[in-house]
Design a protein around this motif. Structure first.
Motif, mmCIF file in Angstrom:
data_model
loop_
_atom_site.group_PDB
_atom_site.id
_atom_site.type_symbol
_atom_site.label_atom_id
_atom_site.label_comp_id
_atom_site.label_asym_id
_atom_site.label_seq_id
_atom_site.Cartn_x
_atom_site.Cartn_y
_atom_site.Cartn_z
ATOM 1 N N ALA A 123 6.970 -3.743 -16.816
ATOM 2 C CA ALA A 123 5.607 -4.280 -16.702
ATOM 3 C C ALA A 123 4.830 -4.198 -18.021
ATOM 4 O O ALA A 123 3.711 -4.702 -18.100
ATOM 5 C CB ALA A 123 4.849 -3.550 -15.596
ATOM 6 N N ASP A 159 3.949 -5.690 -21.058
ATOM 7 C CA ASP A 159 4.107 -7.021 -21.646
ATOM 8 C C ASP A 159 4.382 -6.963 -23.140
ATOM 9 O O ASP A 159 4.968 -7.886 -23.695
ATOM 10 C CB ASP A 159 2.847 -7.849 -21.374
ATOM 11 N N ARG A 193 11.975 -10.364 -13.645
ATOM 12 C CA ARG A 193 10.659 -10.952 -13.419
ATOM 13 C C ARG A 193 10.834 -12.216 -12.587
ATOM 14 O O ARG A 193 11.827 -12.914 -12.700
ATOM 15 C CB ARG A 193 9.958 -11.306 -14.731
ATOM 16 N N GLY A 226 5.973 -14.482 -12.534
ATOM 17 C CA GLY A 226 4.970 -13.736 -13.277
ATOM 18 C C GLY A 226 4.824 -12.294 -12.854
ATOM 19 O O GLY A 226 3.904 -11.611 -13.309
ATOM 20 N N ARG A 232 0.886 -14.150 -23.017
ATOM 21 C CA ARG A 232 2.303 -13.795 -22.940
ATOM 22 C C ARG A 232 2.526 -12.305 -23.194
ATOM 23 O O ARG A 232 3.356 -11.671 -22.576
ATOM 24 C CB ARG A 232 3.080 -14.585 -23.997
ATOM 25 N N TRP A 233 1.773 -11.740 -24.130
ATOM 26 C CA TRP A 233 2.076 -10.415 -24.657
ATOM 27 C C TRP A 233 1.112 -9.327 -24.209
ATOM 28 O O TRP A 233 1.271 -8.168 -24.592
ATOM 29 C CB TRP A 233 2.094 -10.466 -26.185
ATOM 30 N N GLY A 234 0.090 -9.674 -23.455
ATOM 31 C CA GLY A 234 -0.932 -8.684 -23.115
ATOM 32 C C GLY A 234 -1.869 -8.456 -24.289
ATOM 33 O O GLY A 234 -1.955 -9.279 -25.202
ATOM 34 N N ARG A 266 -2.053 -11.636 -19.706
ATOM 35 C CA ARG A 266 -1.193 -10.744 -18.910
ATOM 36 C C ARG A 266 -1.637 -9.314 -19.141
ATOM 37 O O ARG A 266 -2.098 -8.954 -20.224
ATOM 38 C CB ARG A 266 0.278 -10.898 -19.290
ATOM 39 N N SER A 267 -1.504 -8.522 -18.107
ATOM 40 C CA SER A 267 -1.850 -7.117 -18.212
ATOM 41 C C SER A 267 -1.008 -6.345 -17.209
ATOM 42 O O SER A 267 -0.952 -6.716 -16.032
ATOM 43 C CB SER A 267 -3.343 -6.923 -17.914
ATOM 44 N N GLY A 268 -0.342 -5.324 -17.696
ATOM 45 C CA GLY A 268 0.467 -4.511 -16.794
ATOM 46 C C GLY A 268 1.505 -5.308 -16.039
ATOM 47 O O GLY A 268 1.805 -5.023 -14.881
ATOM 48 N N GLY A 269 2.069 -6.330 -16.689
ATOM 49 C CA GLY A 269 3.122 -7.102 -16.049
ATOM 50 C C GLY A 269 2.626 -8.141 -15.072
ATOM 51 O O GLY A 269 3.414 -8.742 -14.356
ATOM 52 N N ARG A 270 1.310 -8.363 -15.026
ATOM 53 C CA ARG A 270 0.781 -9.374 -14.104
ATOM 54 C C ARG A 270 -0.125 -10.348 -14.831
ATOM 55 O O ARG A 270 -0.681 -10.044 -15.882
ATOM 56 C CB ARG A 270 -0.001 -8.695 -12.979
ATOM 57 N N VAL A 271 -0.274 -11.512 -14.235
ATOM 58 C CA VAL A 271 -1.210 -12.495 -14.766
ATOM 59 C C VAL A 271 -2.626 -12.081 -14.367
ATOM 60 O O VAL A 271 -2.869 -11.726 -13.212
ATOM 61 C CB VAL A 271 -0.883 -13.898 -14.217
#
Lengths: 469, 469
Positions: A241, A243, A370, A373, B161-163, B370-375
């Protein structure tokens, strides 16, 4: 069907035809024997001859001639698939694409190639050209072809970042030849890609592939051990998680998988150690160290290039995905496996529930990926096989607990999937293979649209065991 | 404090010192005027002199001498920050890093550079060297420095994409000089990076930066229009959730932002058009087309390199992030903005709720990240400013609806954040700036640990308005 007429015409055309029985037999087999169920059903299956084209023009010749003579054609790359997808259920012709290995173009973010090139060789070409590599590959990278991966795979090493082959953007274009009196060549893009990707060659032969690329890094293979399996899951989920941390693999093995089945890892773990295998980009290593320091139970036992084990473990990805089962099988031939989707909502709890109920008859091997998303988890669960009935019971228990099963003990597309036909694949087969000669027996709905899925489908056209024995 | 003694000693050392009032005044300003509140409070603020070092050794000299003479030091790059972070509240020295622009090393996935190089120039160097670029940058890419981005930014173009910069792996290493009698040079890695990143130069001066890189692509700028704002949000969210589709920007503008404020886009949209701005990798374009075809309301109005508008719109990212406010301000000086986090759980519903209640006084400008693996979705919401009281009311309404506010109308780290001190930053300031001379007035907790956050903090040390006028 006139096999001999087809062989004669193909030979006269100058196409490489192999009719030597031991060689034909060996090219008639894939890794179906991962499954004791498929081994029982398919071990005797053999083609009549093998045709090995060097070009798309020869593929067209082979399909035209086999169409004229009503010869079934089952396509294979390296034969490393383990769902029996390359097994010629009705005999006939094996179309062997192993000589179509050209890399036609490499540009920033993309490569165009023929289907028969090994994943390893394709990666080497992309790296040499411009420091690029495939986004994802199967753990059989060293021996499998890109065409086989696309026609029979769903994802693999790299899916923890990029999702699966099914996800939009992960296959750019396929060029496909149809099985008709005059085979057509079609360029397939967009949503139509799903017509022919993961269709086992039932509705067209892929002759050219355009794939997206990612930057090639000297990925660092890592093993960690955890006394607490749930912490190993949590660690891997949370890592995936991040990113900003580039990883290509995150795999979790319940104890004692590593101790019992991973010979070169075994000396460094205890019987009760869960193990996590990772591939981390070199420039993500400082971040990985920061991340890992927060997990009190995480013990790093191997970092490629740093740890000096007397016997090096080799590629870490060759412990994950379908290689886990392969390694277990080599030690204990009674091991087989399941393919389970634990989803994105609370996979760790669901895995815990399954483990609670079924370990150690069933051992958790979890791949982090993944999807849509989100971070998700899938099981390529190890199972101590006792009987088909018990295997079906175990699968039913998974479904009952909410864990979705993709049955790898079936040779049809539908049973290996969600037990429904993919209408796009069926419609395209009607268009591209009107006689139903491409990889027959692999698409239930083509043969029996009303099939109930109450039990394992047994294709009526399957070679009888006695015929080949 | 002896300003003159500091100036004399620095000049004697050969350091570039500027005391020319108009020039000092211009270098004493950043983009604080984005906020009418900050404009009111800080417009008069001016430093006594500007010191422009050419090397880390000169930075050390400047800090040593200013420490000895008790001269406050406020560090700046290009001064494009809009939180007043580079405003010298107590006068003293502006430490201008614009001449420290060296790129020291580029390797696969990483670059080492000095803080004063422009983001644009750093990207050009990385691209020329090895086809790489920064993972993310502010929309002020053409004019802002990497040091300023790290010390005062949180993310930007690429964060979809990268947070964010805050996420592990997105800053690899910082080299920092302390403000002491004998300044120390420290290498900061791991979790410690958060001590000095986004600290406005309050607790150390960054003299070298190691950042991760991504492959450089010729990103395709795209504009789409939607009649339905919610569909525009859903489209952008779902696109960002495609793990296999590489994008660098997804921005949504409520109507009539594009019509009213984007001069070169305006001829191509209607008053009631919501607009989406994207940057898509060239090899993701086929997948993007496939994805977009499924949205009946999505009308593609501009694709860079394909669409022939009489007046080209330039970089699409220069419509997003903080450039949206800048463009609106140029047309309507009464516009200001908010920074809102809508989170990952159901951001579209929350944005709808806020819009329902506050449009058109408040217009939605949403960035997908993205943040913490989520959109996730964030707002750099446009606000028609009437009074400070009304602005505070609007902010309170957001909080009441569950939308988190990061107040850009405040000049302290805490008020621009979550209204609590970052203990790591405070602890590091105690260590690295015991006299409290670095960018004074920007860290409330340093000055007033018991501050209640009931109203806007007014640092007692702030230059009185009369003094400078």
């Amino acid at each position: 069907m006139s096999i001999q007429a087809a062989i004669d015409t193909l030979t006269a055309k100058g196409i490489d035809i192999d009719t030597n029985p031991p060689s034909v037999k060996s090219k008639s087999r894939d890794f179906f024997w991962y499954s004791p169920v498929l081994k029982d059903r398919l071990d005797h299956v053999v083609a009549d001859f093998v045709a090995t084209p060097k070009s798309e023009a020869e593929v067209i010749d082979i399909l035209r001639i086999c169409h004229a003579e009503d010869v079934p054609v089952t396509t294979r790359g390296a034969g490393t698939g383990n769902y029996g997808q390359a097994m010629p259920l009705a005999g006939g012709c094996i179309l062997h694409l192993g000589k179509m290995t050209a890399v036609k173009d490499i540009a920033p973010g993309r490569v165009i190639c023929e289907p028969g090139i090994l994943l390893k060789d394709l990666d080497a070409a992309c790296k040499a050209d411009s420091g690029q590599e495939l986004r994802m590959f199967s753990s059989t990278w060293a021996t499998a072809t890109i065409g086989g991966f696309i026609a029979g795979g769903s994802g693999g090493v790299g899916s923890v970042r990029w999702g699966g082959l099914r996800d939009v953007g992960n296959i750019l274009r396929l060029r496909v030849v149809t099985m008709e009196a005059e085979p057509r060549v079609m360029e397939i893009t967009g949503d139509d890609i799903h017509r022919v990707a993961h269709a086992y060659g039932t509705n067209g032969i892929i002759t050219e592939i355009e794939m997206p690329l990612a930057p090639a890094y000297d990925w660092v293979g890592i093993f960690l051990s955890f006394k607490d399996f749930e912490e190993a899951l949590r660690y891997s989920y949370d890592l995936a998680a991040c990113d900003g941390l580039l990883i290509k693999l995150a795999t979790i093995f319940e104890a004692p998988i590593a101790k019992d089945y991973f010979q070169r890892v075994a000396p460094h773990v205890a019987e009760d150690d869960a193990v996590v295998a990772l591939m981390v980009a070199p420039h993500a290593m400082p971040g990985w160290e920061t991340f890992t320091a927060a997990y009190s139970g995480a013990k790093t036992i191997y970092v490629q290039g740093q740890t000096d084990w007397p016997r090096q473990p080799g590629h870490v990805f060759e412990y994950g995905w379908n290689h886990t089962t392969l390694r277990a099988l080599k030690v204990d031939p009674s091991i087989t496996y399941l393919q389970i989707a634990y989803g994105a909502d609370d996979p760790i709890a669901l895995i815990g529930k399954v483990k609670e109920r079924l370990s150690p008859e069933v051992l958790q091997h979890v791949e982090v990926t993944r999807s849509g998303g989100r971070v998700t988890m899938s099981g390529l669960t190890l199972v101590k096989f006792t009987s088909e009935e018990r295997l079906d019971e175990i699968i039913a228990m998974h479904e009952e607990m909410g864990a979705i099963n993709f049955n790898p003990h079936r040779y049809t597309l539908e049973e290996g999937g969600r037990q429904t036909v993919d209408d796009r694949q069926l419609a395209f087969k009607r268009e591209a293979d009107p006689k139903g000669l491409l990889n027959p027996g692999k698409m239930i709905t083509w043969d029996d649209p009303d099939w109930s899925y109450d039990s394992m489908y047994a294709w009526p056209g399957l070679q009888p065991k006695t015929a080949a024995e």
